[in-house]
Design a protein around this motif. Structure first.
Motif, mmCIF file in Angstrom:
data_model
loop_
_atom_site.group_PDB
_atom_site.id
_atom_site.type_symbol
_atom_site.label_atom_id
_atom_site.label_comp_id
_atom_site.label_asym_id
_atom_site.label_seq_id
_atom_site.Cartn_x
_atom_site.Cartn_y
_atom_site.Cartn_z
ATOM 1 N N SER A 339 0.839 -1.202 0.000
ATOM 2 C CA SER A 339 0.000 0.000 0.000
ATOM 3 C C SER A 339 0.871 1.247 0.000
ATOM 4 N N ILE A 340 1.990 1.188 0.731
ATOM 5 C CA ILE A 340 2.936 2.307 0.761
ATOM 6 C C ILE A 340 3.524 2.538 -0.631
ATOM 7 N N LEU A 341 3.957 1.441 -1.277
ATOM 8 C CA LEU A 341 4.527 1.554 -2.621
ATOM 9 C C LEU A 341 3.480 2.060 -3.609
ATOM 10 N N ASP A 342 2.283 1.524 -3.494
ATOM 11 C CA ASP A 342 1.207 1.916 -4.402
ATOM 12 C C ASP A 342 0.864 3.401 -4.256
ATOM 13 N N GLU A 343 0.863 3.884 -3.021
ATOM 14 C CA GLU A 343 0.516 5.286 -2.761
ATOM 15 C C GLU A 343 1.516 6.230 -3.417
ATOM 16 N N MET A 344 2.791 5.825 -3.442
ATOM 17 C CA MET A 344 3.801 6.699 -4.045
ATOM 18 C C MET A 344 3.977 6.435 -5.544
ATOM 19 N N GLY A 345 3.114 5.561 -6.115
ATOM 20 C CA GLY A 345 3.131 5.347 -7.562
ATOM 21 C C GLY A 345 4.074 4.280 -8.042
ATOM 22 N N GLN A 346 4.530 3.428 -7.145
ATOM 23 C CA GLN A 346 5.416 2.337 -7.529
ATOM 24 C C GLN A 346 4.639 1.025 -7.603
ATOM 25 N N PRO A 347 5.114 0.073 -8.413
ATOM 26 C CA PRO A 347 4.461 -1.240 -8.437
ATOM 27 C C PRO A 347 4.645 -1.963 -7.112
ATOM 28 N N GLN A 348 3.752 -2.870 -6.836
ATOM 29 C CA GLN A 348 3.817 -3.640 -5.591
ATOM 30 C C GLN A 348 4.919 -4.692 -5.726
ATOM 31 N N ARG A 349 6.072 -4.356 -5.190
ATOM 32 C CA ARG A 349 7.291 -5.135 -5.459
ATOM 33 C C ARG A 349 7.698 -6.070 -4.318
ATOM 34 N N ILE A 350 6.781 -6.356 -3.409
ATOM 35 C CA ILE A 350 7.074 -7.268 -2.304
ATOM 36 C C ILE A 350 6.020 -8.367 -2.330
ATOM 37 N N SER A 351 6.451 -9.616 -2.447
ATOM 38 C CA SER A 351 5.502 -10.715 -2.666
ATOM 39 C C SER A 351 5.792 -11.897 -1.767
ATOM 40 N N LEU A 352 4.723 -12.554 -1.341
ATOM 41 C CA LEU A 352 4.801 -13.813 -0.604
ATOM 42 C C LEU A 352 4.590 -14.933 -1.610
ATOM 43 N N ILE A 353 5.538 -15.865 -1.696
ATOM 44 C CA ILE A 353 5.434 -16.948 -2.673
ATOM 45 C C ILE A 353 5.511 -18.293 -1.965
ATOM 46 N N ASP A 354 5.085 -19.341 -2.663
ATOM 47 C CA ASP A 354 5.235 -20.692 -2.132
ATOM 48 C C ASP A 354 6.208 -21.454 -3.022
ATOM 49 N N PRO A 355 6.693 -22.619 -2.579
ATOM 50 C CA PRO A 355 7.726 -23.337 -3.342
ATOM 51 C C PRO A 355 7.340 -23.667 -4.777
ATOM 52 N N SER A 356 6.051 -23.879 -5.039
ATOM 53 C CA SER A 356 5.632 -24.232 -6.396
ATOM 54 C C SER A 356 5.864 -23.093 -7.383
ATOM 55 N N MET A 357 6.017 -21.887 -6.888
ATOM 56 C CA MET A 357 6.182 -20.718 -7.756
ATOM 57 C C MET A 357 7.637 -20.469 -8.130
ATOM 58 N N LEU A 358 8.561 -21.154 -7.464
ATOM 59 C CA LEU A 358 9.982 -20.902 -7.707
ATOM 60 C C LEU A 358 10.406 -21.264 -9.126
#
Length: 553
Positions: A339-358
């Motif tokens: 939300s902080i990144l989005d407010e300043m106009g940046q893409p949401q660059r922090i993500s929670l992933i699971d092992p299947s996504m690696l």
């Protein structure tokens, strides 16, 4: 990306990781567990007896049969009858289990009352180890204490527990993962309850409020780090590594990779145990893995600092081994960060992933290809809060340089407002504020506020006798306004009518006159309420000297 480019990035990553070490305490604080090998086995008597038979080397074995036997098969029952014939079974109703390796207390119903089963069965004050074969764990915790093995009726887990238990005899040391600075804790001040964030997220139930102070039981603590992430003041901090050591390591890794590879890296946080098994050589060369005790050891200030120092994205590897409470907390923190990144106009660059996504991260990482920080920040880590705002301000300067306020519920950032008409400036709020967000005016009657210091703990609001304080949770992107000392209220002092010395605020004296001035006890001496303490005493004595019998009438 060509294979040659990938190999070059992997080589750069390998060199950076080899030359960058995370600073650790050479003599880390530890706690010790001491065990003699006294084992309590809880569950269906047939399964418990068969398990006890395989633990014949232990000092004592006791069975607490709390469920019906699992099979009436004749051959099975014969094996049960022949197993652990020297081990006694108890059928008392279980009241509760608490403790840890070497110190388990198990209460049961006994002779119309309650008793410790260890005292009844082996004449010892506690059991050292508990093996739980019950269909439902007797301890309802996401992270079970050391020495408590819940296997249910899972054969593989049982075999693993039976292999570990015989080695748990003697003395064992474990790191004391976190430390507390009570001076800046916002949990309780002067008997008023404030912040309880750390109490809500411990999956091991190791945190409690004792005598209105936060305490962490180091014997139950697994080092999950959720308490340190949740703590808004930094009063609870991780010790292995310290926040500053982790920040320093991340800064060096990012800057060195950018220098050697000439590209912005992606930081991938994972845990030391389960998550580490998924980190292989197939990982793209620009992704730098960072191993932690638990993924919640790194929090909002680390994620945003990594981006400010020049990483293009942050990934957090979540596995099935992560306690649900930790996952819940992570999702909340991630929502705030993005939300902080989005407010300043940046893409949401922090993500929670699971092992299947690696195996296929390309689409997820595409969002940050055009947003690596152009000028990496130069700030160094200080306090948790200041470091976080340094990161936010730098990222904002690289984006839209906004000066708006992001309003969100239940966040430890925001402002304090005061109803100036009703505030008497008694300074109860200043006295109770744990972060010096509220300050007095020194020699002048004034109430000041610094928004960056405010953790929205609510202590000031609860302590205000006039109930004129309100809180507004928000993140203020205007750095100057957020760091500036704002005057919430100021007024001229009330001067003693006898000596002329200022001794209180105008509003406080006027309120005192309104509240008690008409009372019979004060009506004859109303002017004393307008005097300083010294002059009030002098006036009283002068009155007595002039009419010694006045006090008797």
């Amino acid at each position: 990306m060509t294979n040659r480019t990938q190999e070059a990035l992997k080589q750069a990553r390998q060199q950076v990781l080899a030359q960058t070490q995370m600073l650790q305490n050479l003599i880390p604080p530890t706690v010790s567990y001491t065990t003699e090998g006294n084992v309590l086995i809880i569950g269906p008597e047939d399964l418990a007896r068969l398990a006890a038979d395989k633990l014949s080397t232990m000092a004592h074995r006791v069975i607490l049969a709390n469920e019906a036997i699992t099979s009436q098969d004749e051959a099975h029952l014969e094996r049960v009858m022949a197993a652990a014939t020297d081990v006694e079974s108890y059928y008392n109703k279980l009241i509760g289990v608490k403790g840890f390796l070497g110190q388990f207390q198990v209460s049961v119903e006994y002779q119309d009352g309650a008793a410790e089963l260890s005292l009844v069965s082996i004449r010892k004050p506690h059991f050292d180890i508990v093996l739980d074969l019950s269909s439902t764990a007797c301890l309802n915790l996401e992270m079970l204490p050391p020495g408590y093995f819940y296997v249910g009726q899972d054969t593989e887990k049982l075999e693993d527990a039976l292999a570990q238990i015989p080695d748990l005899v003697g003395q064992f040391d474990k790191p004391r993962y976190v430390k507390i600075n009570p001076d800046i804790c916002a949990h309780d001040r002067n008997g008023i309850n404030g912040c309880n964030r750390c109490l809500n997220f411990c999956p091991a139930d190791a945190i409690s409020s004792v005598a209105k102070k936060i305490e962490i039981d180091p014997y139950l603590c697994h080092g999950a780090g959720s308490c340190t992430s949740a703590c808004p003041t930094g009063a609870i901090s991780y010790d292995l590594p310290t926040p500053q050591a982790l920040h320093s390591y991340l800064n060096k890794v990012v800057s060195r990779f950018r220098e050697q590879a000439q590209t912005a890296p992606v930081i991938l946080f994972h845990d030391n145990a389960v998550g580490a098994d998924f980190i292989t050589d197939d990982l793209a060369g620009d992704i730098i893995p960072v191993a932690l005790e638990e993924i919640t050891v790194a929090s909002l200030d680390h994620w945003l600092s990594v981006l400010a120092w020049g990483a293009r994205q942050v990934l957090i590897l979540n596995t099935d081994a992560t306690a649900p409470t930790l996952t819940q907390m992570l999702k909340g923190e991630l929502s705030l960060a993005n939300s902080i990144l989005d407010e300043m106009g940046q893409p949401q660059r922090i993500s929670l992933i699971d092992p299947s996504m690696l195996a296929d991260l390309d689409s997820m990482l595409d969002i940050s290809l055009d947003w690596p920080v152009i000028v990496p920040a130069a700030f160094a880590s200080t306090t948790k809060r200041n470091t976080l705002f340094e990161a936010i301000d730098h990222l904002n300067s690289q984006a839209g340089e906004i000066d708006t306020c992001l309003s969100l519920n239940n966040i430890p950032f925001g402002k304090v407002s005061v109803n100036v008409e009703k505030c008497t400036m008694c300074m109860s709020c200043v006295a109770i504020c744990p972060t010096v967000a509220l300050q007095d005016g020194g020699d002048k009657p004034a109430l000041h506020f610094i928004e960056q210091n405010c953790v929205q703990c609510g202590l000031c609001e609860a302590a205000c006798p006039e109930k004129v304080i309100s809180l507004t949770p928000q993140i203020n992107f205007d750095k100057a306004a957020r760091q500036q000392q704002h005057t919430l209220k100021e007024e001229a002092p009330f001067e003693c009518i006898r000596c002329g010395s200022p001794f209180a605020t105008q509003s406080m004296v006027h309120r005192m006159l309104d509240m008690v001035g008409a009372h019979s006890a004060f009506s004859a001496n109303i002017e004393r309420l307008k005097m300083c303490g010294d002059c009030r005493v002098k006036d009283m004595f002068e009155d007595i000297l002039q009419d010694p019998e006045k006090q008797l009438r």
